[in-house]
Design a protein around this motif. Structure first.
Motif, mmCIF file in Angstrom:
data_model
loop_
_atom_site.group_PDB
_atom_site.id
_atom_site.type_symbol
_atom_site.label_atom_id
_atom_site.label_comp_id
_atom_site.label_asym_id
_atom_site.label_seq_id
_atom_site.Cartn_x
_atom_site.Cartn_y
_atom_site.Cartn_z
ATOM 1 N N GLY A 232 3.486 2.840 -5.750
ATOM 2 C CA GLY A 232 2.449 3.326 -4.873
ATOM 3 C C GLY A 232 2.380 4.998 -5.276
ATOM 4 N N CYS A 233 1.538 5.751 -4.702
ATOM 5 C CA CYS A 233 1.363 6.909 -4.845
ATOM 6 C C CYS A 233 2.636 7.776 -4.995
ATOM 7 C CB CYS A 233 0.218 7.813 -4.171
ATOM 8 S SG CYS A 233 -1.517 7.002 -4.144
ATOM 9 N N ILE B 43 5.445 -5.532 0.795
ATOM 10 C CA ILE B 43 6.296 -6.471 -0.237
ATOM 11 C C ILE B 43 8.001 -6.293 -0.132
ATOM 12 C CG2 ILE B 43 6.048 -4.636 -1.949
ATOM 13 C CD1 ILE B 43 5.062 -6.896 -3.980
ATOM 14 N N ASN C 52 1.896 7.035 5.055
ATOM 15 C CA ASN C 52 0.419 7.521 5.212
ATOM 16 C C ASN C 52 -0.478 6.443 5.944
ATOM 17 O OD1 ASN C 52 0.349 5.872 3.097
ATOM 18 N ND2 ASN C 52 -0.481 7.161 1.470
ATOM 19 N N LEU D 80 -2.569 4.005 -3.545
ATOM 20 C CA LEU D 80 -2.474 3.809 -5.104
ATOM 21 C C LEU D 80 -3.639 2.532 -4.950
ATOM 22 C CD1 LEU D 80 -1.545 4.798 -7.826
ATOM 23 C CD2 LEU D 80 -0.076 2.601 -7.628
ATOM 24 N N THR D 81 -3.565 1.770 -4.367
ATOM 25 C CA THR D 81 -4.796 0.537 -4.629
ATOM 26 C C THR D 81 -5.992 0.748 -4.050
ATOM 27 O OG1 THR D 81 -3.571 -0.407 -2.919
ATOM 28 C CG2 THR D 81 -3.257 -1.307 -5.109
ATOM 29 N N GLU E 174 9.402 -10.815 -12.242
ATOM 30 C CA GLU E 174 8.743 -9.402 -12.444
ATOM 31 C C GLU E 174 9.803 -8.429 -12.715
ATOM 32 O OE1 GLU E 174 7.421 -7.716 -8.900
ATOM 33 O OE2 GLU E 174 6.063 -6.325 -9.843
#
Ligand SMILES: Cc1ncc(C[n+]2csc(CCOP(=O)(O)OP(=O)(O)O)c2C)c(N)n1
Ligand code: SF4
Ligand SMILES: [Mg+2]
Lengths: 368, 641
Positions: A68-69, A117, A139, A144-145, B321
Motif C-alpha cells: 500500500g502507499c 487481505i 485513510n 495505491l490501487t 505468494e
C-alpha cells in the motif's frame, strides 16, 4: 493488572545506546515518493523524530510493512526493514519478534492491508499479544490501487469500483482490536504531531502488541475524510469544529470534550448509559458532573473501552474518540515461547551430544 | 502338539479392521518386533480420512501392511500373503488384493447379520465357498480375548478392545517374533491404568499361547534376519526422519530452527515431532493459517534463524505468494510439502506425486526454486539436511517434496554418525561490502558471492548493515527499488542462474546399469524409488538388462542428466501423476521419455511396473535384433519387491 506496574517494560531486551541520536541518522538515502500533501509524510516525520528519543541501538529496530502507499514507510527509515506482501506483515513480524528478543519490531500497514487481505493475521497477532507495534494508516480508501473503497470506507462511498455507492458496513479498527482483546489500542491523527508522538511513545513502551490507528488523509483519493474532526472550516461542522468532534481520552480523567465552558473544560461529556449498557454523550451540567465516566485504560475488562470506541461515526467522520483506549499487561506470546525453549534447553549445553542421543533413541539394534 | 517350522525368505502381512480397532498400533508393534528381530522391512499404513468413519462399514476400514524379509527389500509389497481381518468390512475391502492360497485369519465375532449387511455381504462368506481358494482361519478372536481378560473386571466393551493385542500375539507366534518390546511398550503406554495395561498384556500373551496350543495352526514360520551393513539401526517413518533431519541440519548450521506451520494431513506429525525438541532451540509456531506459517518462518529467517514451514499440497497453494517473496528477498527457507492426493482437498490420507509442477512453477513471475525429494522413509533425513544446506548456502527457499507413502511408511534406518553430516556455514555478513565514490563504507544487500551467486545474509542487530528488502524488484548490488528494464532482465536471469549454479556442487547422477549394456533406463524421483527398484530387479532376474537412476534433485537437475538420458535408446519415467517429470525432461532435454503413470492414491505395484518395463525393453531391443541383450542366464526366479 494494576496501574502501579506501568509503564510497561516494552523494550526490555533491546540493547540501548548512550550516544545521542538524531533524526538524520534515521533518515535513509531514498527519495520519499508519496503524493504532495499526503498524510504519510507527517507520520514519517513524527516517527523519525521520536525514534532517536527511545535511545535504542538503531540496528536493533526493524520495520515490517505490507503493501500500500503507507507500506513504503520502511524504505525511508535507516533501520532494518522489510516491505513484504499484501496483508502479511503481522505474520512476518510475529516470526521475527519471536525469533529475536533483542529487536524492537514495528509493523506499518494500511486499512486495506490490515483489515481486508490481512484481517486474519491482524486479529491473531492481537490475540497472541506478540511484542509488535502496529501502525495502521487509515485513510479509509485504497490509495495505491488508485481509489477503490476500503473496509473502513463509509457505506455509500462512491469510488471507481462502487459507482452507485458501496454497500458494506465498515470496520471500526479500534472496536475490532478491542474485540480481539488487544492489550494496547490507541487512535491518533496524522496532523497532530504532539498527540501522535505521545501515543507512539506509549506504544513503544508497551510490552505486547500495540495497535495504533492513525487517521491519515489521502488528498488524492479521499481528500477531506478527516476534515470534520480536524475542524477544517469547509467540513462545515455545525458547532465547535475539532473541539466538538474529537473526544480525547486521558487515563484517570473524566471524559470531556467540546467547546470549553466557563470552567475551561469541555461542555460535553461521556456517561454510562444504564439502558444500553454502553456509554452516551451528555451536555455537562452541575447535576451530572459526578456521573462523568473517568477513563480507565488499564481496566482488565475491555467492555467500557469498547463502548467508548462505539462513539466513533461509521459514516462520514464527525466524531471520534482519540488517545489510548486500552493499555493492560498480559504475558506476550514471544516471551512465553522463548521461556519454553529456555526451560526445555536447561541441561542441553551440547547440542551435538543431544542430537546424537535423539537420533539414537527408540528401539535400536546393532549389526556388526 | 509338535508344530512344524517352515523357512520363508519374506512375508507380507496386512492387518485390517475398523478404524477404531487399533490396527495402526497393531501393525506398528509387529513392525517394531520385526525390526528388533533384524529383518529388513517396509510398511504401508492405509487409513480413512475420517477419524471414526461409521463403524463396520467399508469406508471405515483401516489397514497396515508390513513386508519383511531375510534380504533387502524395497517396497511394502504388492499382494499380502497374510490378511488379518477383524470384521466383515475389513475382509471385504481387502480380500481382492490377496493372491490365491494366501492365509486369511478372520475374527468371526462380528460376522452377524447386521455387520455383514453393513459390509455389503448378502451371505456370510465364511459359510459359502467364496474363500475356498484361501487358507482360512475363522476364529472368535474377540470372544477369546474377553475370556482371557476376565479376571481384570473390565466392562465387556473395554475387554473386547484388547482383541487387537490378541491378534498381534497370534501373528507374533506364527512368525516367531520377539515379544519383549511389545510387553514393555504396553507397560509404558498404559502405566496409569493398571487394569487396561494388564488386560492388553494378558490378551497379547493369550494370542501367542493360542497359536502355540491350538490345532488350527500347525505351522510356524521362520524368516531369518537380513544381512545389513554394520551400524546401529532403528525403524523410522518418513515424517519422523524428516523432522530429525531438520533438527540435525539446524544443529549442523548452528542456527535456531523456527517452524511456522498449520496442521494438515499428512504433514502434521512433523509439527508434532518438532514441538518436542525445544531443547535444540526449536521454536514451533502453530499459525492461524498456512500463509501466516510461512510468513512467520520467513520473518524468522530475516532475523537469522532457519525458517521452516511444513504442509501438504493445499497449503503450498496458499503459501505461493510468500515463497515468491522469499525468492525475491533471497532468504534461506525450507518449505516441506508432504504430497497427498489432489486436486483441492483430494485424498488427504493417500499418496501422490502431483505437486512437482506446482513446486516448480506455482508462483507468479520467473520464480525459480530448488527442489529436493527423498526416496524412502529413512532418506527423508538426508533429504532434509540437503534442503537446509542448499537454503543456507544459496540464500533461497527450497522445496522438500515428500509424500504420504514416505511420511507414514517405515523402514530400518541406519543411524548416522554426526561426522557423516555436512557442515553448513551461515556465513552471516558482519561488515560493509561496498565503498561509495567518496570512499565511505556501505552495505549493499545484493552484492553476490562469485561462486554461488548468493547474497549476504545480514541480520538485524548488526551495526552498520541496516538495509531494507522487500518484494519489489531490487537494483543489482545496492538492492534499492528499481524499475529499470535492463536491471529487471538482469535480476531475473541472475536469480535463475543462482539456482542453476547449485548443480555445480552436486555429484553426478548415479546410474545402476550392472552390465553397462542396458538400452532402457528407468528414471524416477521420490517415493517411487522402492517400486522401481523392485520392478527392475524382477526384469533383471528374468534375464533382461535395464538401467535405473533416481533423482534427488528435481531443480536444478544434476549436470550430467541430459547426457545420461541420451545414452539410452528408451527412458521410462514412472510417476504417481500424469507425467510431470516426463514433461520437464521432454522440455529440457528434448528426449521423448515414456511415462508410466498411476494416480490411484496408492504406491505403484512392482509387478505391474515390471511388466511395463519388460514391454519397453522387449520393444526397444526388438527394433534392433543385432543388439539384443545377450545375457546367458535367463532363469526365471521368484524375486521379492
Ligand atoms: C495479493 C495482492 N492483491 C492485491 C494487491 C493490490 N493492492 C496493493 S495495495 C492495495 C490496497 C492498499 O490499500 P491500503 O492498505 O489501505 O493502503 P494505502 O495505499 O491506502 O496506504 C491493493 C489492493 C497486491 N499488491 N497484492
Ligand atoms: S494516493 Fe493517497 S495515500 Fe497514496 S501517496 Fe498519494 S496521497 Fe498518499
Ligand atoms: Mg488505505
Amino acid at each position: 493488572m494494576t496501574t502501579t506496574e506501568l509503564p510497561f517494560p516494552g523494550l526490555a531486551g533491546v540493547p540501548t545506546t548512550d550516544a545521542p541520536q538524531n533524526r538524520k541518522e534515521y533518515t535513509s538515502d531514498q527519495e520519499v515518493r508519496w503524493c504532495p500533501g499526503c498524510g504519510d509524510y507527517a507520520v514519517l516525520a513524527a516517527v523519525q523524530g521520536f525514534l532517536p528519543e527511545l535511545g535504542l541501538r538503531r540496528e536493533n529496530i526493524v520495520f515490517v510493512s505490507g503493501i500500500g502507499c503507507s507500506s513504503r514507510f520502511p524504505y525511508y527509515l535507516d533501520t532494518y526493514g522489510m516491505h513484504s506482501i499484501h496483508g502479511r506483515a503481522p505474520a512476518i513480524a510475529t516470526g521475527l519478534a519471536t525469533a529475536r528478543e533483542d529487536l524492537s519490531v514495528w509493523v506499518v500497514t494500511g486499512d486495506g492491508d490490515a483489515l481486508s487481505i490481512g484481517g486474519n493475521h491482524l486479529i491473531h497477532a492481537l490475540r497472541r499479544n506478540v511484542n509488535l507495534k502496529i501502525l495502521l494508516f487509515n485513510n479509509r480508501i485504497y490509495g495505491l490501487t488508485k481509489g477503490q473503497y476500503s473496509p473502513t470506507s463509509e457505506i455509500g462511498k462512491v469510488t471507481k469500483s462502487t459507482p452507485m455507492g458501496s454497500l458494506d458496513q465498515p470496520f471500526n479498527p479500534v472496536s475490532l482490536a478491542l474485540g480481539a482483546e488487544a492489550t494496547f489500542v490507541a487512535r491518533t491523527v496524522d496532523s497532530d504531531r504532539k498527540h501522535l508522538t505521545e501515543v507512539l511513545s506509549a506504544a513503544a513502551a508497551h510490552r505486547g502488541t500495540a495497535l495504533v490507528e492513525i487517521y491519515q488523509n489521502c488528498p488524492i483519493f479521499n481528500d477531506g475524510a478527516f476534515d470534520a474532526i480536524k475542524g477544517t472550516p469547509r467540513a462545515g461542522n455545525a458547532d465547535g469544529g475539532a473541539a466538538d468532534a474529537l473526544i480525547p481520552l486521558r487515563h484517570g480523567e473524566p471524559i470531556r470534550f467540546g467547546v470549553p465552558g466557563e470552567d475551561g473544560q469541555g461542555t460535553k461529556g461521556v456517561v454510562r448509559d444504564t439502558e444500553t449498557g454502553g456509554v452516551r454523550i451528555v451536555e455537562v451540567t452541575a447535576d451530572n458532573q459526578a456521573e462523568l465516566l473517568v477513563h480507565d485504560a488499564h481496566a482488565d475488562d475491555p467492555t467500557t473501552a469498547f463502548a467508548i470506541s462505539r462513539l466513533t461515526d461509521a459514516g462520514y467522520l464527525h466524531r471520534a474518540p482519540v488517545g489510548i483506549f486500552r493499555q493492560v499487561q498480559r504475558p506476550t506470546y514471544d516471551d512465553l515461547a522463548r521461556d519454553q525453549v529456555a526451560t526445555a534447553s536447561q541441561g542441553t549445553d551440547d547440542r551435538n551430544a543431544a542430537l546424537a542421543n535423539l537420533l539414537g533413541g527408540g528401539d535400536t539394534w546393532t549389526v556388526v | 502338539m509338535a508344530k512344524q517350522v517352515k523357512q520363508l525368505d519374506r512375508v507380507i502381512i496386512r492387518f485390517a479392521g475398523d478404524s477404531g480397532d487399533g490396527m495402526q498400533l497393531t501393525g506398528d508393534r509387529f513392525t517394531q518386533e520385526t525390526a528388533s528381530f533384524g529383518n529388513d522391512l517396509s510398511t504401508l499404513p492405509n487409513f480413512p480420512a475420517e477419524i471414526r468413519a461409521p463403524q463396520g462399514t467399508l469406508p471405515g476400514v483401516s489397514s497396515f501392511q508390513v513386508h519383511f524379509a531375510d534380504h533387502d527389500i524395497l517396497t511394502p509389497g504388492d499382494r499380502p500373503d497374510v490378511l488379518v481381518a477383524m470384521n466383515p468390512a475389513a475382509l471385504k475391502a481387502n480380500i481382492g488384493d490377496l493372491p490365491k492360497g494366501a492365509t486369511v485369519i478372520v475374527d468371526t465375532h462380528d460376522f452377524n447379520k447386521r455387520n455383514l449387511a453393513k459390509a455389503g455381504y448378502a451371505e456370510d462368506p465364511l459359510e459359502t465357498d467364496q474363500l475356498d481358494e484361501y487358507q482360512l482361519h475363522a476364529v472368535d478372536l474377540t470372544g477369546m480375548t474377553v475370556e482371557a481378560v476376565k479376571e481384570f473386571g473390565l466392562s465387556r466393551k473395554n475387554a473386547a478392545r484388547a482383541k487387537n493385542m490378541f491378534a498381534l500375539g497370534l501373528v507374533s507366534w506364527m512368525y516367531g517374533r520377539p515379544t519383549e518390546t511389545t510387553i514393555s511398550f504396553l507397560e509404558k503406554r498404559f502405566a496409569k491404568v493398571a487394569d487396561i495395561r494388564d488386560a492388553n498384556i494378558a490378551a497379547f500373551k493369550a494370542g501367542w499361547n493360542f497359536g502355540e496350543t491350538t490345532e488350527a495352526f500347525v505351522v510356524q514360520y521362520e524368516i531369518k534376519p537380513a544381512p545389513m551393513s554394520s551400524g546401529t539401526y532403528r525403524n523410522i517413518t518418513g515424517n519422523l526422519a524428516l523432522a530429525y533431519g531438520l533438527v540435525a541440519g539446524a544443529v549442523q548450521a548452528d542456527l535456531p530452527l523456527f517452524l511456522g506451520s498449520y496442521p494438515i494431513t499428512p504433514a502434521s506429525d512433523i509439527l508434532h515431532e518438532l514441538s518436542k525438541h525445544k531443547r535444540f532451540g526449536v521454536i514451533t509456531f502453530q499459525a492461524e493459517d498456512e500463509i501466516a506459517g510461512i510468513g512467520a518462518a520467513l520473518g524468522a529467517s530475516f532475523g537469522g534463524a532457519l525458517g521452516v514451514t511444513t504442509t501438504s499440497g493445499p497449503g503450498i497453494a496458499l503459501k505461493s505468494e510468500t515463497i515468491g517473496l522469499a525468492v525475491m528477498t533471497e532468504l534461506p527457507l525450507v518449505v516441506v510439502d508432504v504430497q497427498r492426493g489432489g486436486p483441492s482437498t483430494g485424498l488427504p490420507t493417500k499418496t501422490e506425486q502431483a505437486d512437482l509442477l506446482q513446486a516448480m512453477f506455482g508462483r507468479n513471475g520467473e520464480s525459480p526454486l530448488p527442489i529436493v525429494a527423498p526416496q524412502s522413509p529413512g532418506d527423508c533425513f538426508d533429504a532434509a539436511v540437503e534442503a537446509i544446506r542448499i537454503a543456507v548456502t544459496y540464500r533461497t527457499p527450497v522445496m522438500l517434496l515428500s509424500d504420504g507413502m514416505l511420511a507414514n511408511g517405515s523402514e530400518p534406518w541406519r543411524i548416522p554418525e554426526l561426522s557423516e553430516l555436512p557442515t553448513i556455514d551461515p556465513a552471516f555478513a558482519t561488515e560493509p561490502n561496498h565503498q561509495t565514490g567518496e570512499g565511505k563504507d556501505e552495505f549493499w544487500p545484493y552484492v553476490r558471492d562469485e561462486a554461488t551467486l548468493a547474497r549476504p545474509w545480514a541480520v538485524p542487530g548488526t551495526a552498520g548493515l541496516e538495509h531494507r528488502i522487500g518484494g519489489l524488484e531490487k537494483g543489482d548490488g545496492h538492492g534499492n527499488i528499481s524499475y529499470d528494464p535492463a536491471n529487471h532482465d538482469l535480476m531475473v536471469r541472475t536469480r535463475q542462474a543462482k539456482v542453476d549454479r547449485i548443480a555445480d556442487a552436486l555429484p553426478p547422477l548415479q546410474v545402476d546399469d550392472p552390465s553397462g549394456r542396458a538400452r532402457v533406463l528407468v528414471l524416477g524421483w521420490g517415493s517411487t524409488y522402492g517400486p522401481i527398484g523392485a520392478a527392475v530387479r524382477r526384469v533383471r532376474n528374468a534375464g533382461m538388462e535395464v538401467a535405473q537412476a533416481h533423482l534427488r534433485h528435481l531443480n536444478p537437475f544434476p549436470k550430467d542428466l541430459g547426457e545420461v538420458l541420451k545414452r539410452y535408446d528408451a527412458v521410462m519415467v514412472p510417476e504417481m501423476n500424469l507425467g510431470q517429470l516426463s514433461l520437464l525432461l521432454r522440455a529440457k532435454f528434448l528426449v521423448d521419455v515414456v511415462g508410466y503413470n498411476q494416480v490411484n492414491g496408492m504406491p505403484i505395484k512392482a509387478a505391474d511396473l515390471a511388466e511395463a518395463v519388460t514391454g519397453l525393453v522387449e520393444s526397444t531391443v526388438g527394433t534392433d535384433p543385432g543388439a539384443a541383450s545377450g545375457t546367458a542366464d535367463r532363469t526365471h526366479q521368484e524375486v521379492s519387491s
